[in-house]
Design an enzyme around this catalytic site. Structure first.
Site, PDB file in Angstrom:
ATOM      1  N   LYS A  11       0.854  -1.194   0.000  1.00 17.52           N
ATOM      2  CA  LYS A  11       0.000   0.000   0.000  1.00 17.52           C
ATOM      3  C   LYS A  11       0.897   1.254   0.000  1.00 17.52           C
ATOM      4  O   LYS A  11       1.998   1.205  -0.552  1.00 17.52           O
ATOM      5  CB  LYS A  11      -0.982  -0.039   1.175  1.00 17.52           C
ATOM      6  CG  LYS A  11      -1.765  -1.369   1.188  1.00 17.52           C
ATOM      7  CD  LYS A  11      -2.958  -1.393   2.079  1.00 17.52           C
ATOM      8  CE  LYS A  11      -3.634  -2.758   1.973  1.00 17.52           C
ATOM      9  NZ  LYS A  11      -4.855  -2.854   2.777  1.00 17.52           N
ATOM     10  N   GLU A 167     -10.856 -10.436  -1.299  1.00 16.16           N
ATOM     11  CA  GLU A 167     -10.545  -9.639  -0.115  1.00 16.16           C
ATOM     12  C   GLU A 167     -11.836  -9.031   0.432  1.00 16.16           C
ATOM     13  O   GLU A 167     -12.282  -7.979  -0.056  1.00 16.16           O
ATOM     14  CB  GLU A 167      -9.586  -8.508  -0.472  1.00 16.16           C
ATOM     15  CG  GLU A 167      -8.271  -8.987  -1.045  1.00 16.16           C
ATOM     16  CD  GLU A 167      -7.159  -7.964  -0.854  1.00 16.16           C
ATOM     17  OE1 GLU A 167      -6.167  -8.317  -0.200  1.00 16.16           O
ATOM     18  OE2 GLU A 167      -7.298  -6.816  -1.303  1.00 16.16           O
ATOM     19  N   SER A 212      -6.406  -9.171   6.673  1.00 15.99           N
ATOM     20  CA  SER A 212      -5.880  -9.533   7.988  1.00 15.99           C
ATOM     21  C   SER A 212      -5.296 -10.946   8.030  1.00 15.99           C
ATOM     22  O   SER A 212      -5.412 -11.636   9.034  1.00 15.99           O
ATOM     23  CB  SER A 212      -6.952  -9.368   9.063  1.00 15.99           C
ATOM     24  OG  SER A 212      -7.351  -8.005   9.147  1.00 15.99           O
TER      25      SER A 212
HETATM   26  P1  13P Z   1      -4.350  -6.364   5.544  1.00 18.49           P
HETATM   27  O1  13P Z   1      -3.557  -7.646   5.433  1.00 18.49           O
HETATM   28  O2  13P Z   1      -3.598  -5.252   6.186  1.00 18.49           O
HETATM   29  O3  13P Z   1      -5.711  -6.611   6.141  1.00 18.49           O
HETATM   30  O4  13P Z   1      -4.623  -5.862   4.027  1.00 18.49           O
HETATM   31  C1  13P Z   1      -5.104  -6.756   3.102  1.00 18.49           C
HETATM   32  C2  13P Z   1      -5.081  -6.119   1.767  1.00 18.49           C
HETATM   33  O5  13P Z   1      -5.801  -5.189   1.485  1.00 18.49           O
HETATM   34  C3  13P Z   1      -4.111  -6.649   0.781  1.00 18.49           C
HETATM   35  O6  13P Z   1      -4.349  -6.133  -0.477  1.00 18.49           O
END
Ligand code: 13P
Length: 251
Positions: A11, A167, A212
Site C-alpha cells: 500500500k 478480499e 488480515s
Molecule cells: P491487511 O492484510 O492489512 O488486512 O490488508 C489486506 C489487503 O488489502 C491486501 O491487499
C-alpha cells in the site's frame, strides 16, 4: 496442483531505507521455500529499487495500480508499458481501496485488467464485499458481478494469465479475518463461476485470500482447497511475519 502465491501489498508505506531492510529480511528467508511463489507489490517510486534488489532472486515484484490508457495526456497516471520498463510481473487491479476511495468502477477495473494483460503483465484482480453487503446476504452476488465485468471484457481465456484475490472489505486492516470456511465458500464460488466458462482455466487459476492474514491464521486459511495463497497488507511490512505466512504456504 496449483502452486501457492504469497504476495505483499505494501500500500502507501515505505521509504528507500526501510524498503531495503524489509526486502533483505525477506530475501534472507525465502531461499528454502520450494514449490511456492513470493511477490511484493510496491508503490510506483520504489519499482526501480525492487527491480535492483530482487532481480535474480526468487521474489517477484509488481505495482498496485495502473492506467487503463496506453499513453497520453493523463497527468499522474502510470501505464502498463512503464511497469514493464521495471520488469514488473504482477499488477493489482481493482483493490477495494481504489474502488471505494478513488471511485474505480467494475468497467474501469476491467479496462485496467485488459491493459495489464495486453502488456504481458499478470493482473491480480481484487474482488470482495463490504460488511453491509455480507450482512444482506449479497456476498456471492457482489463478487460474481465484479468477476463477470472482467470476464465480459476480456473473455475467460485471459484468466489463464491472471490471478484473482478475494478480499472481504470488512476484513482489510481490521484484524477481523474471514474464517477459513467463509473464505473457502467464496473461493469455491469464484472457481465455479470461471469453470462454467472454462473448466481447465478454473482448475489452474490461483485465487488468493486477503484481509488480515497473519502468521497465526495463515496455516488454516492456506489449508483450504480453493485458497491458493494470500495477498498480505500489514503483515507484509514485517519480514518475519511475511516469511511466516510464506512458510505456511508450503505445508
Ligand atoms: P491487511 O492484510 O492489512 O488486512 O490488508 C489486506 C489487503 O488489502 C491486501 O491487499
Amino acid at each position: 496442483m496449483r502452486q501457492k502465491l504469497v504476495a505483499g501489498n505494501w500500500k502507501m508505506h515505505g521509504g528507500l531505507k526501510a524498503n531495503l531492510q524489509l526486502l533483505q529480511g525477506v530475501l534472507a528467508g525465502v531461499a528454502d521455500l520450494k514449490g511456492m511463489s513470493v511477490a511484493v507489490c510496491v508503490p510506483f517510486p520504489y519499482l526501480a529499487q525492487a527491480q535492483s534488489v530482487l532481480t535474480g532472486t526468487p521474489v517477484a515484484w509488481g505495482a498496485q495500480n495502473l492506467s487503463e490508457q496506453p499513453q497520453g495526456a493523463f497527468t499522474g497516471e502510470v501505464s502498463a508499458a512503464m511497469l514493464n520498463d521495471f520488469a514488473c510481473k504482477y499488477v493489482l487491479v481493482g483493490h477495494s481501496e481504489r474502488r471505494a476511495i478513488y471511485g474505480e468502477t467494475d468497467a474501469l477495473v476491467a479496462e485496467k485488467f485488459a491493459a495489464a494483460l495486453a502488456a504481458g503483465l499478470r493482473p491480480v484482480l481484487c474482488v470482495g464485499e463490504t460488511l453491509a453487503q455480507r450482512d444482506a446476504g449479497q456476498t456471492i452476488d457482489v463478487v460474481s458481478a465484479q468477476i463477470e465485468a472482467v470476464l465480459k471484457r476480456v473473455g475467460v481465456a485471459a484468466f489463464a494469465d491472471a490471478v484473482v484475490a478475494y478480499e472481504p472489505v470488512w476484513a482489510i486492516g481490521t484484524g477481523r479475518t474471514a474464517t477459513a470456511a467463509q473464505a473457502q465458500e467464496v473461493h469455491a464460488a469464484i472457481r465455479a463461476q470461471i469453470a462454467r466458462a472454462d473448466a481447465k482455466v478454473a482448475e489452474g487459476l490461483q485465487i488468493l485470500y486477503g484481509g488480515s492474514m497473519k502468521p497465526g491464521n495463515a496455516v488454516e486459511l492456506l489449508g483450504m482447497p480453493d485458497i491458493d495463497g494470500g495477498l498480505i497488507g500489514g503483515a507484509a511490512l514485517v519480514a518475519a511475519d511475511f516469511l511466516a505466512i510464506c512458510r505456511a504456504a508450503v505445508q
